[in-house]
Design a protein around this motif. Structure first.
Motif, PDB file in Angstrom:
ATOM      1  N   PRO A 686      25.608 -20.955   2.799  1.00  0.00           N
ATOM      2  CA  PRO A 686      24.570 -20.267   3.658  1.00  0.00           C
ATOM      3  C   PRO A 686      24.914 -18.905   4.205  1.00  0.00           C
ATOM      4  CG  PRO A 686      26.064 -22.243   4.768  1.00  0.00           C
ATOM      5  CD  PRO A 686      26.322 -22.246   3.148  1.00  0.00           C
ATOM      6  N   VAL A 687      26.146 -18.653   4.512  1.00  0.00           N
ATOM      7  CA  VAL A 687      26.578 -17.267   4.951  1.00  0.00           C
ATOM      8  C   VAL A 687      26.004 -16.369   4.083  1.00  0.00           C
ATOM      9  CG1 VAL A 687      28.138 -15.680   5.975  1.00  0.00           C
ATOM     10  CG2 VAL A 687      28.076 -18.211   6.807  1.00  0.00           C
ATOM     11  N   ALA A 688      26.392 -16.349   2.946  1.00  0.00           N
ATOM     12  CA  ALA A 688      26.050 -15.523   1.654  1.00  0.00           C
ATOM     13  C   ALA A 688      24.699 -15.359   1.588  1.00  0.00           C
ATOM     14  CB  ALA A 688      26.765 -15.897   0.283  1.00  0.00           C
ATOM     15  N   LYS A 689      23.967 -16.505   1.547  1.00  0.00           N
ATOM     16  CA  LYS A 689      22.645 -16.566   1.475  1.00  0.00           C
ATOM     17  C   LYS A 689      21.846 -15.763   2.385  1.00  0.00           C
ATOM     18  CE  LYS A 689      18.621 -19.869   1.183  1.00  0.00           C
ATOM     19  NZ  LYS A 689      18.192 -21.033   0.901  1.00  0.00           N
ATOM     20  N   ALA A 690      22.521 -15.943   3.903  1.00  0.00           N
ATOM     21  CA  ALA A 690      21.816 -15.361   5.038  1.00  0.00           C
ATOM     22  C   ALA A 690      22.041 -13.744   5.061  1.00  0.00           C
ATOM     23  CB  ALA A 690      22.373 -15.766   6.420  1.00  0.00           C
ATOM     24  N   PHE A 691      23.158 -13.535   4.455  1.00  0.00           N
ATOM     25  CA  PHE A 691      23.320 -11.893   4.528  1.00  0.00           C
ATOM     26  C   PHE A 691      22.174 -11.157   3.507  1.00  0.00           C
ATOM     27  CE2 PHE A 691      27.576 -12.100   6.215  1.00  0.00           C
ATOM     28  CZ  PHE A 691      27.425 -11.173   6.908  1.00  0.00           C
TER      29      PHE A 691
END
Length: 705
Positions: A686-691
């Motif tokens: 989720p963090v990589a996707k959000a970035f």
């Protein structure tokens, strides 16, 4: 028997007729009463008869003669006595579980540049050196380090003395009597120093006097005498003194410096610089204590008393010293400082005394008639005017606290007699209790007014954000329901960003300089004035003079509060508060750090993004309290925080996701195996996707990935 100074055991007995000195290989025999060297490894019958006769005289009351012989100019004897006294003094000043407030911690000694500067002055033949700096900056430890370093060489022998009693000679006599059971008078101590000062043989005796104040006239007169032509170069004096007191010691009559001012070389002790901080980290690692990345950016961690408080807590841990033990210090000061103070300092009378001191300090902090220099300095350290303290504590109680080392009396540069408070963490705890009581009483008032009052209290006290966060915790422990509106109001008070306007005036207190006044000019430059002169700070042609933050204490309080699992009961339900605060405050579009007088610690690596604001670069580590609170939350919740992380990523806030990334990255390094795996999963998912929703922060790194 007297052993060589390199031997681990020392036994002193002035009644033995023979003194045997050995380092394990070489043996020397001395007559204890004449100090003369006898046979190489044995004595004749005639010699033995002579020394036995001397022993008989000593046994019949001639102890003084024996002591005078031992206090002669032969360093083989007196240096061992000095080292024995130092060992006893340092042990007496080393913190224990029964008295954790003492200045030294066993096995933990910071390497300071000030010590090297003192040694350089001694090497150059200087006879009087002032070691000066603000309270709790580590001046006593500089003297301790001086004792340690000179012990390893042959040129100097340092004797550590506390500035108590009527003068240096009496302090020396009292120390020898107390530590060695030598009944030495003041005049005998003076006579010994006189003989030693004119001895041609090294080492030179260095009297290291700790805690001298400008009102100790007896000490000052004797220091002038010891450094006068009446004494030789074989005795030198090093004095540790608070910076405000140092100014009065050297000032003289206003037209010319005092005698001490003319003779003294001055060495300033400040907070740890980068090299000293690196060496402190290496020292801590010897105790298997590490520091999180970002700690070097915390000004608070550069103050020895803060490090000492954090290290003492770990060293006192029953597991410390075990092979598998390892600890990591937080990268900034948190609520744990107060929690540990409450765990350690449980003596009821000490708590009561500090509670009264906290009342006096709170009352004093509200007096705007105080000299501006005193107001500014009181924002950084806990000091209270003596006349205010005397309204809460009797003179006898204050003197007892001074004798026990909990208070240090001195005179401020403004002329006000003040008390330096030696346990800042305990005072912070008592201040939090008082503010909690006031918070409860105000909780029925308008939440906006209460929030304004609380933020104002935080801005006027050292460690104010932490103190007020703890006050909320304390108040909620008794009645949390009425405080939910106040916390909601604090959350609604978002920090503001502004700029310096021409004509603006402000002031601050800077350690080692004092009060500095600033005037913003029409061209954007700033004129800074202090006692040392005037400086013009030019505006950057592109960025000007930078930004100013306003009304940020509300979110700073919440940043620390969110580091604890926190729930409040409302009329309808019990609500967990810390995850909400982390989501809201974590989205702040500015760096949430307490500004200070030193630009080095105000600036950290950031990304300034148009339309977004300033975001701390992940390579800087944890430099914000809100990010550290995120790390604590994730460490506590582990995989149970997955839904919270998903919510943070859905909010489309780059600052929030950036802080979350930093917190998760530290969890991959410091968490247990399950938490590390979970953190890696969240970073890749989720963090990589959000970035990907935002412009790249590190384009080259993103391309390489």
């Amino acid at each position: 028997m007297t052993r060589h100074r390199d031997c681990p055991t020392r036994e002193w007995s002035i009644l033995w007729p023979l003194v045997i000195v050995t380092n394990g290989d070489e043996v020397r025999l001395l007559d204890a009463y004449s100090g003369k060297r006898l046979g190489e490894t044995s004595v004749s019958e005639e010699q033995f008869s002579a020394v036995v006769t001397a022993a008989a005289r000593a046994a019949s009351g001639d102890v003084k003669q024996a002591i005078q012989t031992l206090m002669g100019t032969n360093p083989t004897i007196w240096r061992q006595a000095v080292e024995h006294v130092n060992d006893a003094t340092i042990a007496e000043l080393t913190a224990t579980s029964k008295n954790p407030a003492l200045p030294f911690v066993a096995g933990f000694l910071l390497n300071r540049k000030a010590t090297a500067a003192v040694l350089a002055h001694l090497e150059n033949g200087e006879r009087l050196i002032l070691v000066e700096g603000p309270p709790l900056i580590g001046k006593s430890n500089v003297l301790r380090e001086l004792v340690q370093k000179t012990r390893k060489g042959d040129k100097f022998a340092t004797l550590l003395l506390e500035a108590t009693g009527s003068g240096a000679m009496q302090a020396l006599a009292d120390t020898l009597a107390g530590k060695l059971d030598w009944p030495v008078t003041r005049e005998e101590a003076r006579s010994w120093l006189m003989r030693l000062s004119r001895a041609a043989e090294e080492p030179v005796l260095v009297l290291a006097v700790d805690g001298l104040g400008p009102r100790q006239t007896g000490f000052l007169q004797e220091i002038e005498e010891l450094t006068s032509p009446a004494f030789g170069n074989g005795v030198r004096v090093v004095v540790a003194v608070d910076d405000t007191a140092a100014q009065r010691l050297i000032a003289g009559n206003g037209r010319s410096p005092s005698m001490i001012g003319r003779r003294a070389k001055r060495v300033t002790v400040g907070h740890l610089d980068d090299k000293e901080f690196d060496e402190a980290q290496a020292n801590l690692w010897e105790h298997r204590i590490g520091m999180m990345l970002g700690a070097a950016s915390s000004l608070e961690l550069r103050f020895p008393w803060v490090l000492r408080a954090m290290v003492w807590t770990i060293i006192e841990n029953s597991r410390h010293g075990q092979p598998e033990f390892m600890a990591v210090l937080s990268p900034l000061v948190s609520l744990r400082l107060i929690a540990e103070a409450r765990r350690q300092f449980i003596e009821p009378e000490l708590q009561r005394a500090y509670h009264e001191l906290a009342k006096a300090l709170l009352k004093d902090s509200q007096d705007r008639r105080r000299p501006i220099s005193l107001i500014l300095e009181s924002l950084g350290i806990y000091i209270v005017r003596r006349k205010k303290a005397e309204k809460r504590l009797s003179g006898a109680e204050i003197y007892e606290l001074i004798d026990r080392g909990y208070l240090k009396p001195t005179a401020h540069s403004s002329g006000e007699p003040i008390l330096m408070i030696r346990l800042p963490e305990l005072l912070a705890s008592e201040l939090a209790k008082l503010i909690a009581i006031e918070l409860e009483q105000r909780s029925q008032s308008d939440p906006g007014q209460v929030a304004t009052w609380l933020a104002g209290a935080a801005s006027n006290l050292p460690l104010g954000d932490i103190v007020c966060a703890q006050a909320i915790v304390d108040a909620c422990a008794r009645d949390g329901r009425s405080l939910y509106p106040v916390i909601s109001t604090l959350l609604d008070r978002r920090p503001t960003v502004g700029s310096f306007e021409p004509g603006a005036r402000f002031a601050m207190h800077t350690a080692g300089i004092g009060q500095v006044d600033f005037n913003v000019q029409s061209d954007g430059s700033i004129i800074a004035r202090s006692a040392g002169g005037q400086t013009v700070i030019a505006a950057d042609p592109v960025e000007g003079l930078g930004e100013t933050y306003g009304d940020f204490h509300s979110w700073m309080i919440l940043s620390h509060l969110a580091g604890l699992p926190f729930a409040l009961e409302t009329d309808a339900f019990v609500r967990r508060v810390d995850p909400i605060v982390l989501l809201e405050v974590g989205a702040a579009e500015m760096v949430l750090r307490q500004p200070g007088p030193e630009m080095q610690f105000n600036g950290v690596l950031t990304h300034d993004l148009p339309g977004v604001g300033s975001i701390v670069c992940h390579t800087a580590g944890i430099v914000e309290a809100i990010t550290y609170s995120m790390f604590l939350y994730l460490s506590e919740e582990g995989a149970k925080a997955a839904n919270w992380i998903e919510e943070a990523c859905r909010r489309k806030s780059l600052p929030l996701v950036a802080r979350l990334q930093i917190a998760l990255q530290f969890l991959t390094e410091l968490g247990n195996e399950d938490d590390q795996a979970f953190a890696r999963e969240m970073l890749k998912g989720p963090v990589a996707k959000a970035f990907k929703q935002f412009p790249p922060i590190h384009p080259k790194d993103d391309e390489a990935a």
